[in-house]
Design a protein around this motif. Structure first.
Motif, short mmCIF file in Angstrom:
data_model
loop_
_atom_site.label_atom_id
_atom_site.label_comp_id
_atom_site.label_asym_id
_atom_site.label_seq_id
_atom_site.Cartn_x
_atom_site.Cartn_y
_atom_site.Cartn_z
N MET A 1 51.26 27.38 34.11
CA MET A 1 50.29 27.95 33.23
C MET A 1 51.21 28.87 32.07
N PRO A 2 50.91 28.89 30.89
CA PRO A 2 51.84 29.67 30.09
C PRO A 2 50.94 31.15 29.88
N TRP A 3 51.43 31.92 30.99
CA TRP A 3 50.52 33.00 31.11
C TRP A 3 50.80 34.11 30.12
N GLU A 4 51.86 34.15 29.50
CA GLU A 4 52.08 35.24 28.41
C GLU A 4 51.21 34.65 27.22
N ILE A 5 50.57 33.73 26.98
CA ILE A 5 49.48 33.67 25.91
C ILE A 5 48.03 33.79 26.14
N ILE A 6 47.90 33.81 27.65
CA ILE A 6 46.46 33.89 28.12
C ILE A 6 46.04 35.58 28.02
N ARG A 7 44.96 35.66 27.20
CA ARG A 7 44.48 36.91 27.25
C ARG A 7 43.24 36.99 27.94
N LEU A 8 42.70 37.75 28.95
CA LEU A 8 41.24 37.85 29.78
C LEU A 8 40.75 38.96 29.28
N PHE A 9 39.45 38.66 28.75
CA PHE A 9 38.15 39.62 28.56
C PHE A 9 37.09 39.27 29.55
N TRP A 10 36.08 40.09 29.61
CA TRP A 10 35.09 39.82 30.59
C TRP A 10 33.64 39.48 29.97
N VAL A 11 33.06 38.70 30.72
CA VAL A 11 31.59 38.28 30.06
C VAL A 11 30.66 39.49 30.42
N ASP A 12 30.90 39.94 31.49
CA ASP A 12 30.01 41.12 32.09
C ASP A 12 30.51 41.86 33.28
N GLU A 13 30.04 43.17 33.26
CA GLU A 13 30.73 44.03 34.31
C GLU A 13 29.37 44.89 34.75
N ARG A 14 29.49 44.88 36.40
CA ARG A 14 28.59 45.80 36.86
C ARG A 14 29.09 47.26 36.55
N CYS A 15 27.89 48.18 36.30
CA CYS A 15 28.60 49.65 36.12
C CYS A 15 28.97 50.54 37.32
N VAL A 16 30.16 50.03 37.84
CA VAL A 16 30.68 50.51 39.21
C VAL A 16 32.00 51.03 38.84
N GLU A 17 32.70 51.50 39.74
CA GLU A 17 34.24 51.85 39.94
C GLU A 17 34.96 50.22 39.87
N PRO A 18 36.08 50.20 39.17
CA PRO A 18 36.78 48.81 39.44
C PRO A 18 37.33 48.58 40.76
#
Length: 260
Positions: free
Chosen positions: A79-96
């Protein structure tokens, strides 16, 4: 090994047409592995063009298996990790750190290996006030991504589907989020009342590629309804998801495909 060649289904709603491209695999692991290979292929192509690969990911047990595969010896060195950027579709309203956190699951399965640079990780802050976070995350997307049709553009959005036909955190009680003019909204679970931050339908449908990763027999009946455009499919949010070209790819296992 795939059980059969990919299938294509076209479905027409009143105002738009979607083409469903369905890939079927023997079990959940092979299904997740096929998506990992897809991500590898697309990310290598992006690297060859000196571009970032912007992915929005979902939570759940099947994505967890995908992330663990990506972190395994089979994929990690490729994997060319350095060019992968992660975002999230959704998240529960809780602590990480909460067991229900989508970010927390991703961290435990993949991110703790530190393959992806910290600056390439853009989490939804479920611990913040939902009304504040939808504004903040909208601004993050506006800053970090290009726009098309007034909405941010992801290279890939990876979705799951609940056994009630919801996707992202768009449930049957909040179908209006499919057509919201905001890129990020607050969803509410219809049973628990839990608040969630979610990308809206127009944001999801603006992606270059949308992939559903779905496994398990408990998804088979609703998936059959969606793929075959049965009348009751209109009550399931997942029915209205595609990309800006009107396509969506389903990667599913044999159990989930049993009614197709």
């Amino acid at each position: 090994m795939s059980l059969k060649n990919k299938k294509k289904f076209r479905k027409t709603y009143k105002n738009f047409t979607l083409e469903h491209i369905v890939h079927i695999f023997e079990d959940a692991k092979l299904t997740a592995e096929a998506v990992a290979n897809k991500i590898l292929e697309l990310s290598i192509d992006k690297k060859s063009k000196s571009q970032f690969f912007n992915i929005a990911v979902s939570g759940g047990s099947t994505p967890k298996q995908l992330f663990e595969l990506m972190a395994s010896d089979k994929f990690a060195s490729l994997m060319p990790w350095e060019i992968i950027r992660l975002f999230w579709v959704d998240e529960r309203c809780v602590e990480p750190t909460d067991s229900e956190s989508n970010f927390g699951m991703t961290y435990d399965a993949l991110l703790h290996h530190h393959y992806i640079p910290v600056d390439n990780i853009f989490r939804m802050r479920g611990e913040d006030l939902p009304a504040d976070e939808i504004i903040e995350y909208s601004n993050v997307l506006k800053k970090e991504l290009s726009e098309r049709n007034g909405f941010p553009v992801f290279d890939l959005i990876l979705l799951g589907m609940g056994d009630d036909g919801h996707t992202a955190s768009i449930f049957s009680n909040s179908m209006e989020l499919l057509n919201s003019d905001k890129s990020v909204e607050v969803g509410t679970h219809p049973v628990t009342g839990q608040k969630r931050i979610t990308l809206t339908g127009k944001t999801i449908n603006n992606a270059d590629l949308v992939v559903f990763l779905i496994t398990g027999k408990n998804k088979a009946e609703i998936l059959n309804s969606i793929i075959k455009k049965k009348p009751d499919s209109l009550k399931y949010p997942a029915s209205f998801v595609g990309n800006y070209l009107g396509e969506v790819e389903f990667y599913i296992d044999k159990s989930a495909s049993s009614n197709i």
